[in-house]
Motif scaffolding. Structure first.
Motif, PDB file in Angstrom:
ATOM      1  N   ILE A   1      30.705   3.152  14.858  1.00  0.00           N
ATOM      2  CA  ILE A   1      29.863   2.659  14.018  1.00  0.00           C
ATOM      3  C   ILE A   1      28.445   3.168  13.549  1.00  0.00           C
ATOM      4  CG2 ILE A   1      29.026   0.555  12.777  1.00  0.00           C
ATOM      5  CD1 ILE A   1      31.539  -0.930  13.828  1.00  0.00           C
TER       6      ILE A   1
ATOM      7  N   SER B   1      31.281  -0.003  18.730  1.00  0.00           N
ATOM      8  CA  SER B   1      30.062   0.076  18.351  1.00  0.00           C
ATOM      9  C   SER B   1      29.507   1.478  18.042  1.00  0.00           C
ATOM     10  CB  SER B   1      29.453  -0.726  19.461  1.00  0.00           C
ATOM     11  OG  SER B   1      27.967  -0.674  19.349  1.00  0.00           O
TER      12      SER B   1
ATOM     13  N   ASN C   1      27.727  -7.852   6.838  1.00  0.00           N
ATOM     14  CA  ASN C   1      27.728  -6.467   6.884  1.00  0.00           C
ATOM     15  C   ASN C   1      26.772  -5.991   7.936  1.00  0.00           C
ATOM     16  OD1 ASN C   1      28.458  -3.959   5.971  1.00  0.00           O
ATOM     17  ND2 ASN C   1      26.557  -3.551   4.662  1.00  0.00           N
TER      18      ASN C   1
ATOM     19  N   ALA D   1      30.417 -10.936  10.849  1.00  0.00           N
ATOM     20  CA  ALA D   1      29.820  -9.443  10.968  1.00  0.00           C
ATOM     21  C   ALA D   1      30.401  -8.956   9.422  1.00  0.00           C
ATOM     22  CB  ALA D   1      30.326  -8.601  12.098  1.00  0.00           C
ATOM     23  N   GLU D   2      31.510  -9.186   9.081  1.00  0.00           N
ATOM     24  CA  GLU D   2      32.004  -9.067   7.808  1.00  0.00           C
ATOM     25  C   GLU D   2      31.408  -9.519   6.490  1.00  0.00           C
ATOM     26  OE1 GLU D   2      36.740  -8.239   9.193  1.00  0.00           O
ATOM     27  OE2 GLU D   2      36.060 -10.247   8.768  1.00  0.00           O
TER      28      GLU D   2
ATOM     29  N   ILE E   1      33.311 -11.404  14.397  1.00  0.00           N
ATOM     30  CA  ILE E   1      33.561 -10.407  13.666  1.00  0.00           C
ATOM     31  C   ILE E   1      33.932 -11.022  12.257  1.00  0.00           C
ATOM     32  CG2 ILE E   1      35.854  -8.960  12.997  1.00  0.00           C
ATOM     33  CD1 ILE E   1      36.291  -8.351  15.683  1.00  0.00           C
TER      34      ILE E   1
ATOM     35  N   LEU F   1      34.788   1.572   9.566  1.00  0.00           N
ATOM     36  CA  LEU F   1      35.615   0.695  10.616  1.00  0.00           C
ATOM     37  C   LEU F   1      36.869   1.176  10.998  1.00  0.00           C
ATOM     38  CD1 LEU F   1      35.198  -1.743  12.725  1.00  0.00           C
ATOM     39  CD2 LEU F   1      35.871  -3.349  10.580  1.00  0.00           C
TER      40      LEU F   1
ATOM     41  N   ASN G   1      28.315  -5.179  11.194  1.00  0.00           N
ATOM     42  CA  ASN G   1      29.321  -4.727  12.362  1.00  0.00           C
ATOM     43  C   ASN G   1      28.516  -4.026  13.688  1.00  0.00           C
ATOM     44  OD1 ASN G   1      31.388  -5.410  10.660  1.00  0.00           O
ATOM     45  ND2 ASN G   1      31.520  -3.653   9.426  1.00  0.00           N
TER      46      ASN G   1
END
Length: 376
Positions: free
Chosen positions: A253, A250, A317, A313-314, A310, A259, A319
């Protein structure tokens, strides 16, 4: 702006020569240098406030140096200022100091190269704040059980060394026939009195063995595998490490690090072998074109909840938001489990202590009843 993968891999060789314990290890073993994690929390928090107020990095460090109470801390920050005056980057000065970790060096270097140094410093302050909170939770969970266990050990030691021999002399003088359990307790007492140095020697050997091998790969594999097999405790340790991983990702990012590069950098700060090994495989899979959720799904150290979030998140977008959410969830789980651990351990230790003391007393008093009958 990101880092090239090749550049990251080249820098791995440079960092290997630093011979620094990783930040994560310091948290599980409760060790550290003079510039503790609590001081780092205050350092990065104050530095962020001063930088946000418009001060130059050198001036901000000068003010922080004046606020330090210990001369060693003053000397450390003064040396950082000196290196800045000589023309070095802040990350380079951090790298030269053993008080700072590889993770801090790379985080600050990323901030310098991406123009997000204020954000990185802020995130480092939050990073250490959460690590300190985590440490306090673990200490709170284990402190009382450790005190009880130590008291129990000293009580049993006292009974074996003083109480049992006193009863043994009485039985011997009166030729009382001893039951099996009494004979065993007396034999244990005699063995401890005659060979107590063996216990001390074994303890010393274990400590030296751990210090000599703690950085070796085979030892890390064995000890982490042993921890994970312990009921409840293994899952507790796993969640601590996963929370540290998600928080690190985190932070990276938020500093605009891709990533994949974040995974590569996180490997440098992790010495928990199952997680480190999993991340190495994940990195290879991502380089081959797989998504992160696909890569981590096949590793048991990551749970289904993490894989699902996750994947979300992908697809969306988001993340940073998802990894922050994961970190908060894992920290809440750790807090709950630490309280549960304390609640469970206390009665278990008291019960074991009661059984041991009761066994010794029963073993001593059974012959006493026989002795009173003979005398009567």
């Amino acid at each position: 702006m990101g880092f090239k993968v090749d550049h990251i891999k080249k820098e791995k060789k440079e960092v290997a020569s630093l011979n620094l314990d990783s930040f994560l290890k310091k948290e599980i073993t409760f060790g550290g240098n003079s510039f503790s994690n609590k001081k780092k929390e205050a350092f990065y928090t104050e530095l962020f406030v001063l930088l946000q107020a418009g001060l130059e990095l050198k001036d901000a460090l000068d003010l922080i140096e004046k606020e330090q109470k210990k001369e060693t801390d003053k000397k450390l920050i003064r040396s950082l200022v000196k290196n800045l005056i000589e023309g070095k980057n802040f990350s380079e000065t951090i790298k030269e100091k053993k008080e700072f970790t590889t993770y801090e060096y790379y985080s600050i270097q990323i901030g310098e190269k991406t123009g997000t140094i204020e954000n990185v410093v802020k995130e480092l302050g939050g990073y250490y704040r959460k690590r300190n909170e985590q440490r306090r939770m673990i200490m709170s969970a284990l402190s009382y059980p450790i005190i009880i266990l130590s008291t129990a050990f000293l009580a049993v030691l006292f009974m074996l060394n003083f109480v049992v021999p006193m009863f043994a002399d009485i039985f011997k003088q009166n030729n009382v026939e001893l039951p099996w359990i009494t004979q065993k307790i007396i034999s244990l007492s005699n063995f401890f009195k005659d060979y107590y140095w063996i216990y001390l020697l074994v303890l010393l050997v274990v400590i030296l063995f751990q210090k000599m091998n703690k950085n070796k790969l085979w030892y890390q594999k064995w000890i982490t595998s042993f921890y994970l097999k312990i009921p409840f405790w293994g899952n507790f340790i796993r969640k601590i490490k996963i929370a540290q991983f998600t928080q690190a990702i985190s932070l990276l990012i938020s500093a605009k690090v891709p990533l994949l590069n974040g995974i590569q950098l996180t490997q440098k700060m992790i010495d928990f072998h199952p997680l480190k090994n999993a991340l190495i495989t994940v990195e290879k899979d991502v380089l081959l074109g797989k998504t992160l959720s696909e890569s981590i799904r096949k590793h048991t150290i990551f749970d289904a909840k993490m894989v699902s979030l996750i994947k979300v998140a992908e697809e969306t977008n988001q993340n940073q938001i998802i990894f922050e959410r994961l970190t908060n969830q894992y920290n809440k789980d750790i807090e709950y489990q630490s309280k549960t651990l304390s609640t469970v351990l206390e009665p278990i230790i008291i019960l074991i202590l009661g059984i041991v003391v009761a066994t010794i007393l029963i073993a001593m008093y059974i012959p006493m009843f026989k002795l009173s009958t003979i005398i009567g």
